[in-house]
Design a protein around this motif. Structure first.
Motif, PDB file in Angstrom:
ATOM      1  N   TYR A   1       0.837  -1.191   0.000  1.00  0.00           N
ATOM      2  CA  TYR A   1       0.000   0.000   0.000  1.00  0.00           C
ATOM      3  C   TYR A   1       0.878   1.249   0.000  1.00  0.00           C
ATOM      4  CZ  TYR A   1      -3.193  -3.642   1.516  1.00  0.00           C
ATOM      5  OH  TYR A   1      -3.896  -4.812   1.601  1.00  0.00           O
ATOM      6  N   GLY A   2       0.569   2.134  -0.887  1.00  0.00           N
ATOM      7  CA  GLY A   2       1.282   3.401  -1.024  1.00  0.00           C
ATOM      8  C   GLY A   2       0.638   4.219  -2.123  1.00  0.00           C
ATOM      9  N   SER A   3       0.752   5.573  -2.055  1.00  0.00           N
ATOM     10  CA  SER A   3       0.094   6.441  -3.042  1.00  0.00           C
ATOM     11  C   SER A   3       1.079   7.038  -4.045  1.00  0.00           C
ATOM     12  CB  SER A   3      -0.651   7.570  -2.321  1.00  0.00           C
ATOM     13  OG  SER A   3       0.240   8.320  -1.513  1.00  0.00           O
ATOM     14  N   ASP A   4       2.347   7.172  -3.673  1.00  0.00           N
ATOM     15  CA  ASP A   4       3.324   7.803  -4.558  1.00  0.00           C
ATOM     16  C   ASP A   4       3.858   6.804  -5.575  1.00  0.00           C
ATOM     17  OD1 ASP A   4       3.030  10.130  -3.115  1.00  0.00           O
ATOM     18  OD2 ASP A   4       4.678   9.624  -1.734  1.00  0.00           O
ATOM     19  N   PRO A   5       4.259   7.272  -6.776  1.00  0.00           N
ATOM     20  CA  PRO A   5       4.921   6.375  -7.735  1.00  0.00           C
ATOM     21  C   PRO A   5       6.201   5.810  -7.130  1.00  0.00           C
ATOM     22  CG  PRO A   5       4.240   8.408  -8.801  1.00  0.00           C
ATOM     23  CD  PRO A   5       4.056   8.618  -7.332  1.00  0.00           C
ATOM     24  N   ARG A   6       6.440   4.527  -7.317  1.00  0.00           N
ATOM     25  CA  ARG A   6       7.576   3.878  -6.674  1.00  0.00           C
ATOM     26  C   ARG A   6       7.956   2.623  -7.459  1.00  0.00           C
ATOM     27  NH1 ARG A   6       2.871   2.641  -4.415  1.00  0.00           N
ATOM     28  NH2 ARG A   6       2.453   0.530  -3.611  1.00  0.00           N
ATOM     29  N   ARG A   7       9.130   2.140  -7.163  1.00  0.00           N
ATOM     30  CA  ARG A   7       9.579   0.884  -7.751  1.00  0.00           C
ATOM     31  C   ARG A   7       9.344  -0.240  -6.738  1.00  0.00           C
ATOM     32  NH1 ARG A   7      15.841  -0.303  -8.820  1.00  0.00           N
ATOM     33  NH2 ARG A   7      15.708  -0.339  -6.550  1.00  0.00           N
ATOM     34  N   VAL A   8       8.715  -1.310  -7.190  1.00  0.00           N
ATOM     35  CA  VAL A   8       8.411  -2.464  -6.339  1.00  0.00           C
ATOM     36  C   VAL A   8       9.311  -3.613  -6.755  1.00  0.00           C
ATOM     37  CG1 VAL A   8       6.655  -4.106  -5.609  1.00  0.00           C
ATOM     38  CG2 VAL A   8       6.038  -1.704  -6.021  1.00  0.00           C
ATOM     39  N   LYS A   9       9.934  -4.217  -5.771  1.00  0.00           N
ATOM     40  CA  LYS A   9      10.816  -5.358  -6.023  1.00  0.00           C
ATOM     41  C   LYS A   9      10.439  -6.475  -5.048  1.00  0.00           C
ATOM     42  CE  LYS A   9      15.709  -6.379  -6.825  1.00  0.00           C
ATOM     43  NZ  LYS A   9      17.095  -5.827  -6.757  1.00  0.00           N
ATOM     44  N   ILE A  10      10.010  -7.623  -5.621  1.00  0.00           N
ATOM     45  CA  ILE A  10       9.537  -8.754  -4.806  1.00  0.00           C
ATOM     46  C   ILE A  10      10.324 -10.004  -5.193  1.00  0.00           C
ATOM     47  CG2 ILE A  10       7.523 -10.077  -4.067  1.00  0.00           C
ATOM     48  CD1 ILE A  10       5.771  -7.834  -5.133  1.00  0.00           C
ATOM     49  N   TYR A  11      10.745 -10.753  -4.172  1.00  0.00           N
ATOM     50  CA  TYR A  11      11.440 -12.024  -4.385  1.00  0.00           C
ATOM     51  C   TYR A  11      10.457 -13.165  -4.099  1.00  0.00           C
ATOM     52  CZ  TYR A  11      15.471  -8.915  -3.957  1.00  0.00           C
ATOM     53  OH  TYR A  11      16.364  -7.891  -4.116  1.00  0.00           O
ATOM     54  N   PHE A  12      10.383 -14.122  -5.024  1.00  0.00           N
ATOM     55  CA  PHE A  12       9.487 -15.273  -4.872  1.00  0.00           C
ATOM     56  C   PHE A  12      10.303 -16.564  -4.842  1.00  0.00           C
ATOM     57  CE2 PHE A  12       6.533 -12.170  -6.657  1.00  0.00           C
ATOM     58  CZ  PHE A  12       5.414 -12.372  -5.877  1.00  0.00           C
ATOM     59  N   ASN A  13       9.814 -17.494  -4.047  1.00  0.00           N
ATOM     60  CA  ASN A  13      10.368 -18.855  -4.003  1.00  0.00           C
ATOM     61  C   ASN A  13       9.197 -19.818  -4.203  1.00  0.00           C
ATOM     62  OD1 ASN A  13      11.931 -21.118  -3.678  1.00  0.00           O
ATOM     63  ND2 ASN A  13      12.277 -20.825  -1.466  1.00  0.00           N
ATOM     64  N   CYS A  14       9.071 -20.324  -5.451  1.00  0.00           N
ATOM     65  CA  CYS A  14       7.907 -21.126  -5.825  1.00  0.00           C
ATOM     66  C   CYS A  14       8.288 -22.613  -5.892  1.00  0.00           C
ATOM     67  CB  CYS A  14       7.366 -20.682  -7.179  1.00  0.00           C
ATOM     68  SG  CYS A  14       6.898 -18.933  -7.237  1.00  0.00           S
ATOM     69  N   GLU A  15       7.361 -23.446  -5.444  1.00  0.00           N
ATOM     70  CA  GLU A  15       7.571 -24.887  -5.518  1.00  0.00           C
ATOM     71  C   GLU A  15       7.430 -25.382  -6.963  1.00  0.00           C
ATOM     72  OE1 GLU A  15       5.932 -28.949  -3.339  1.00  0.00           O
ATOM     73  OE2 GLU A  15       4.613 -27.211  -3.548  1.00  0.00           O
ATOM     74  N   ALA A  16       6.548 -24.737  -7.759  1.00  0.00           N
ATOM     75  CA  ALA A  16       6.293 -25.149  -9.140  1.00  0.00           C
ATOM     76  C   ALA A  16       6.047 -23.894  -9.963  1.00  0.00           C
ATOM     77  CB  ALA A  16       5.115 -26.101  -9.201  1.00  0.00           C
TER      78      ALA A  16
END
Length: 214
Positions: free
Chosen positions: A21-36
């Motif tokens: 959640y945020g209102s200002d323009p921003r860069r989002v960086k997410i790390y995922f660890n998926c089983e499949a």
């Protein structure tokens, strides 16, 4: 194959959806660890869900620019997915010690000191003006004193060489006759030296007396 997970406590299980959640323009960086292999959908500002991307099994990094509130969810709610994000990490760190970028406040003005400095500058300008005028006057006097001179040292008249007593005739009279030219000797009245007679060949007189006997 090397897998680097860092701290396991930073990994969160994906239950339902994750919300950022945020209102200002921003860069989002997410790390995922998926089983499949897992497809993902995104919702922006509580709008309609739309397809985002499909990630392979193992570690993956998802990065994008956005603004407003977003929610990301896996297509299969029973998929085993763990995630972590830099969204809540601090991007500014408080430093310790002296900072070389600190803006220091300007010292208060000292009106008395500023007045003294102003008067000193005025006196300096007056002195330079007086010196310049004095120099120009001296230069004008020198030029006026040497006006009309054409040669010589420091604009004076050219030196004259002394002439001998009696003029040029007295100078010529001191020169011997043998050192003068023919015209100069004629002017003086002395005859030039006669040219010597050629010598007679040997036996010329005997031949004449003997009638040309050889």
């Amino acid at each position: 194959m090397s897998v680097k997970l860092d701290s396991l406590s930073d990994w969160n299980p994906l239950v339902g959806s994750l919300g950022l959640y945020g209102s200002d323009p921003r860069r989002v960086k997410i790390y995922f660890n998926c089983e499949a292999v897992t497809p993902f959908f995104i919702t922006i500002d509580k709008g309609a869900p739309r397809f985002l991307t499909t990630l392979d099994h193992g570690l993956s990094t998802l990065e994008f620019w956005t603004h407003g509130e977003i929610e990301i969810a896996a297509a299969d709610l029973e998929a085993v997915v763990h995630w972590q994000s830099t969204e809540d990490e601090s991007q500014v760190f408080e430093g310790t010690g002296e900072s070389f970028t600190t803006v220091h406040e300007r010292a208060p003005r000292n009106e008395a000191l500023e007045w003294v400095q102003y008067q000193s500058e005025l006196n300096q300008r007056r002195m330079e003006t007086a010196l310049r005028a004095e120099f120009n006057n001296q230069l004008a006097d020198i030029r006026k004193a040497n006006e009309g001179s054409t040669s010589g040292v420091h604009g004076g008249a050219a030196p004259q060489h002394p002439q001998p007593k009696g003029g040029k005739d007295a100078l010529k009279s001191e020169v011997p006759d043998n050192e003068l030219g023919s015209s100069e000797r004629a002017e003086r009245g002395s005859d030039p030296d006669p040219a010597p007679a050629p010598a007679a060949p040997k036996g010329a007189g005997n031949n004449g007396q003997n009638g040309g006997k050889v």
